[in-house]
Write an enzyme that holds these catalytic residues in place. Sequence first.
Site, PDB file in Angstrom:
ATOM      1  N   ASP A  53       0.840  -1.203   0.000  1.00  0.00           N
ATOM      2  CA  ASP A  53       0.000   0.000   0.000  1.00  0.00           C
ATOM      3  C   ASP A  53       0.879   1.259   0.000  1.00  0.00           C
ATOM      4  O   ASP A  53       2.057   1.204   0.372  1.00  0.00           O
ATOM      5  CB  ASP A  53      -0.903  -0.007   1.238  1.00  0.00           C
ATOM      6  CG  ASP A  53      -2.119   0.900   1.089  1.00  0.00           C
ATOM      7  OD1 ASP A  53      -2.236   1.598   0.051  1.00  0.00           O
ATOM      8  OD2 ASP A  53      -2.952   0.924   2.008  1.00  0.00           O
ATOM      9  N   GLU A  93      -7.695  -0.727   5.339  1.00  0.00           N
ATOM     10  CA  GLU A  93      -6.243  -0.859   5.148  1.00  0.00           C
ATOM     11  C   GLU A  93      -5.605  -1.439   6.411  1.00  0.00           C
ATOM     12  O   GLU A  93      -4.787  -2.356   6.349  1.00  0.00           O
ATOM     13  CB  GLU A  93      -5.631   0.509   4.827  1.00  0.00           C
ATOM     14  CG  GLU A  93      -6.017   1.001   3.436  1.00  0.00           C
ATOM     15  CD  GLU A  93      -5.584   2.430   3.152  1.00  0.00           C
ATOM     16  OE1 GLU A  93      -5.109   3.129   4.072  1.00  0.00           O
ATOM     17  OE2 GLU A  93      -5.713   2.852   1.995  1.00  0.00           O
TER      18      GLU A  93
END
Length: 222
Positions: free
Chosen positions: A86, A108
């Site tokens: 990410d 996330e």
Amino acid sequence: MLSQQDLKQQAAEAALAYLEPLLSAEAVIGVGTGSTADLFIDGLARYRSLFRAAVASSERSARRLSALGILVLDLNDVQTMPVYVDGADEINAQRQMLKGGGGALTREKIVASVAKKFVCIADESKLVQILGNFALPVEVLPLAREAVAREIRALGGKPVLRVGFTTDNGNQILDVHGLSITEPLALERSLNQVPGVVTNGLFACRPADVALLATQKGIRTL
Ligand code: 5RP
């Protein structure tokens, strides 16, 4: 001179090179959200036949993965992942990050928590000495918005509602300005204690394991 877009592309390619030896027929890859993660997703399509599936940290990334023919699994059906890849809005030398500019911070953090390694990809403009120049996103339950905002003001921050934005979880985001985050671990924990806070965008308790930062001179690994 490479553009910021070129640098993001370089970081995405570095993550793919990092990932390649970890791929197997059973492997499920954790995939983040944002413009750098999008470039990673596009590149991941080249390796489609070498891994089983992906878990996405947002509906947006899930759609992009599916459109490229990559199977997207629900996190509940996955026990482990070798890596989660990410971007970040800011990262410091300890690999602690400030994330959530795209509003996907909650998923996330959850998807990353199931992965063995968090690989952060970014251009080097994201590397900072002290986190907090970028407003810190805090996802809140809508009914708790004002109560949480008062607590944040008491901590010295200036919360601003992200107008017209609803998270994938049906919640709202307060972007907190004016914080110089000298103790990211302590602030991450104290914000988590405020009733009504779903997640805050500090990734300090669980920092990245590796950061691949694209510079004009190539990849810098932290
Ligand atoms: C989304 C995020 C992103 O990782 C962060 O905003 C960085 O995005 P970009 O790669 O577009 O700069 O945390 O919630």
